[in-house]
Design a protein around this motif. Sequence first.
Motif, PDB file in Angstrom:
ATOM      1  N   LEU C  11     -19.403  11.365  -8.095  1.00 23.70           N
ATOM      2  CA  LEU C  11     -19.933  11.631  -6.662  1.00 23.70           C
ATOM      3  C   LEU C  11     -20.879  10.676  -6.136  1.00 23.70           C
ATOM      4  O   LEU C  11     -20.745  10.509  -5.004  1.00 23.70           O
ATOM      5  N   VAL C  80     -28.839  26.610  -1.891  1.00 24.27           N
ATOM      6  CA  VAL C  80     -27.530  26.066  -2.298  1.00 24.27           C
ATOM      7  C   VAL C  80     -26.617  26.243  -1.033  1.00 24.27           C
ATOM      8  O   VAL C  80     -25.405  25.585  -1.121  1.00 24.27           O
ATOM      9  N   SER C  81     -27.010  26.839  -0.260  1.00 25.82           N
ATOM     10  CA  SER C  81     -26.394  26.764   1.050  1.00 25.82           C
ATOM     11  C   SER C  81     -26.611  25.787   2.124  1.00 25.82           C
ATOM     12  O   SER C  81     -26.133  25.476   3.198  1.00 25.82           O
ATOM     13  N   GLY C  82     -27.593  25.077   1.567  1.00 22.30           N
ATOM     14  CA  GLY C  82     -27.886  23.551   2.191  1.00 22.30           C
ATOM     15  C   GLY C  82     -29.000  23.647   3.408  1.00 22.30           C
ATOM     16  O   GLY C  82     -28.941  22.856   4.083  1.00 22.30           O
ATOM     17  N   VAL C 100     -27.588  27.709 -12.081  1.00 19.48           N
ATOM     18  CA  VAL C 100     -27.408  27.943 -10.654  1.00 19.48           C
ATOM     19  C   VAL C 100     -27.581  26.659 -10.019  1.00 19.48           C
ATOM     20  O   VAL C 100     -26.918  26.010  -8.982  1.00 19.48           O
ATOM     21  N   ARG C 205     -29.834  21.081  -5.618  1.00 21.99           N
ATOM     22  CA  ARG C 205     -28.314  21.450  -5.783  1.00 21.99           C
ATOM     23  C   ARG C 205     -27.646  20.879  -6.768  1.00 21.99           C
ATOM     24  O   ARG C 205     -27.933  19.652  -7.263  1.00 21.99           O
ATOM     25  N   GLU C 206     -26.615  21.515  -7.531  1.00 20.23           N
ATOM     26  CA  GLU C 206     -26.013  20.731  -8.707  1.00 20.23           C
ATOM     27  C   GLU C 206     -25.040  19.616  -8.160  1.00 20.23           C
ATOM     28  O   GLU C 206     -24.964  18.734  -9.046  1.00 20.23           O
ATOM     29  N   SER C 207     -24.760  19.534  -6.813  1.00 19.17           N
ATOM     30  CA  SER C 207     -23.948  18.513  -6.344  1.00 19.17           C
ATOM     31  C   SER C 207     -25.004  17.459  -6.032  1.00 19.17           C
ATOM     32  O   SER C 207     -24.176  16.278  -5.662  1.00 19.17           O
TER      33      SER C 207
END
Lengths: 268, 293, 243
Positions: C11, C80-82, C100, C205-207
Amino acid sequence: MECWDTIADYAFRSIGYGPRLLPRTDFTLCQQFTLIGSGMIWNIYFGALALCTGFILAVAVAMGKASQNPWLRKPSELFIFIFRGSPLFIQFFFAYFFFQSLKSVSPFFGPFSSAALGALIVLFLNTAAYSAQIFYGALRSIPKGDLEAADAYGMSGLPKFRRITFPTMLRLAWPGYTNEAIFLFHATTLVFFSGFPARQQGGDALYYANYFADKTFNPFVPYPIVAFYFILLTLVVIGLFGLMNRYLNRHLPQDARKKLRIRPQIIR
Amino acid sequence: MFSFCTDPSTLDSWRWMACYLTTGKHMSLYWSFGTVLLLLAITAPVALAFGFAGATAARSRIAPLRWIGKGYTAIVRGVPDIAFFLFFVIALDQAFEYLRHKVKCPGWDQPIRQGNDFIVCAEAKLPLGNAAQWLHEVYGFSLAVLTFAIVFGAFAANVLFGAMRAVPRAQIETAEAYGLNQRQTFWRILVPQMWVYALPGLSNLWMVLIKATPLLFLLGVEDIVYWARELGGTKTPQFTDYPHVDWRMWYFLFLLIFYLGFTKLSETVLDRIMLRLTHGQATSGGEAQRKAA
Amino acid sequence: MKSILLGTVALALTSVAAFAGSHSVVRMGTEGAYPPYNFLNDDGEVDGFEREVGDEMCARAELTCEWVTNEWDSIIPNLVSGNYDTIIAGMSITDERDEVIDFTQDYFPPTASAYVAASADADLMGGVVAAQSATIQAGYVASTGAALIEFATPEETIAAVRAGEADAVLADRDYLAPLVDASGGELVFVGDPVPLGGGVGMGLRESDGEMLAKFDAAITSMKEDGTLNALLIKWFGEDTQTY
């Protein structure tokens, strides 16, 4: 089959029957539907009781506002203005503060700072003010001829009110009053959200939706469930009020009966 | 603010108050009144536009359009506004970013939903990730306006739908007799004539809109209730120059007065508008004016 | 673990170009209502322990940071929705949350929650205990014998104890301590502290694996050179736990 167990366990959780602990991990859709549905008990409790008690006060206040006597008219106008002119959110806040301070006066007032009684009183006063305004509008649009006819028959005082003024007023006000009922039920979601604390994790539908949204971090499931329940509730309210509307207009020929149209006249 | 405000703990009560009420935080509170008024000023016409579109759709002869119009009004009105506000803003935000993502980054090969994360390409973010803070605030504010407008648009649609039906049939028939086509009848007769029937419902809606503004903080806008709660809460000397006990009561009292005053003002203005609109109309109000003249 | 690591590397490689563009400003999300962790000062700006820690971390990671506030209730959905890139809001690291979002290592050691009451003989196990809704404390009280009463803000939980609505309140000890000090004997700590939660960390965020690594490294270096301990003592007093 598991879902039945969940329903058996949690159907009355909101009023204190059922497992002490709410589900804490592995949330299923069934749990969300059950608990949020259980919370609806509170919404219906607040809505139905406030509506019934508020109705009586509303008729009295509407008569007061329409009266010639300034000692009756002025307080009625003020009451309507304050409760219609301020957000329910702020009314709850003040009521909670007020009941808290009453508690130090006498232990008798203890139950008032609980949601079950305190919030009910606020909703009762609030809906009374809104309904009173609707009834007042209806009182003023009673056809002049109806009242003159009553006079001609020698009716006065209570018989005239009971047989002419009140039924006509009710008939004219009914569509608006139906809206008020719907919005009162919607307003009950504010009770635990802003005003009164929830005890032992027993709250209304929105309280449980909030709980699940917080635990699952996903607002897109629990809140639409609340929406679903409320749409059902709204349909039931419209149905019941429609029946009453038919009853009120039973003397009119079939096609002259106005269909109950739901127009948003009041919300808070 | 004032030169003597350097050490508030030494001040007498009058000066202390003057300094206290002019801290940066209080300025934010005063500004937020402007925010609320601005929101009302923008939301009202936008909601009216939504309502107009909804009402026209609900009257349409094309069945799917009619279903959309009726469905919109019925569903949104059936749901308590708080429940709506709690998830709708995030949904709206994600919907916009998703659309932009589809348009701007067709070559993107990763999933948009990665577990719980909602990820769109950098160019699709709204506002762009490196935009200034004020842009973020403006965007948040616009989302709030849009959400309010969608909710209240459903109510307005209902009012306007009723008002369009209340325009006397004879007036429409007259227009047809004069040879106006459907479109002309709609725009030249129906729309101008419906306002007098819509106004009582719309003015009620306006009052309701005013009273829904305390819920703005749910939409991420720092409104007057947010600041009143923040300022009124107990302040310990460790974290502020102006310690005080729980003063939320006073701040909320201030809000109460604001709302009552604003309601009163609105009532007066709306009564005047009603007076003008009823002029010459075939309603009991218009009749009363005719007799009085 | 290996696969997660590989994923992170992959990533990082693919998103390195985007990273430079989109994350030139890192938005730090906080609540602004939980002193001394984070609060709004008299000028209406975010202040407190986490403000200083966050600014220092950003400086070390060479990132430009910007502070935004958000309601506690929707703080994770908005991450999480940025809508912002990190949560730095006194958030305890729990398993539920970790599923989460991702957490950095803790920058505040695991601490105890404590009960505060108006009198020393309050009944903590059978009486009425207040807590902020949707906190680990509320979950704990629900599992004891006490009657839980929940409020939306920490402020209201304290008000309930003062008014006699609740017998006691359970909250982070560090939040309660200044209030107890300032109350002049009206409020007292009761009972033993309850160890809850696993320290406070920063949520991402996990990403966002790459940013997580940067902040993690910054926290490590702050722990090593004692900066973090100095800040802990500055905001939480001499007898707080340090690293």
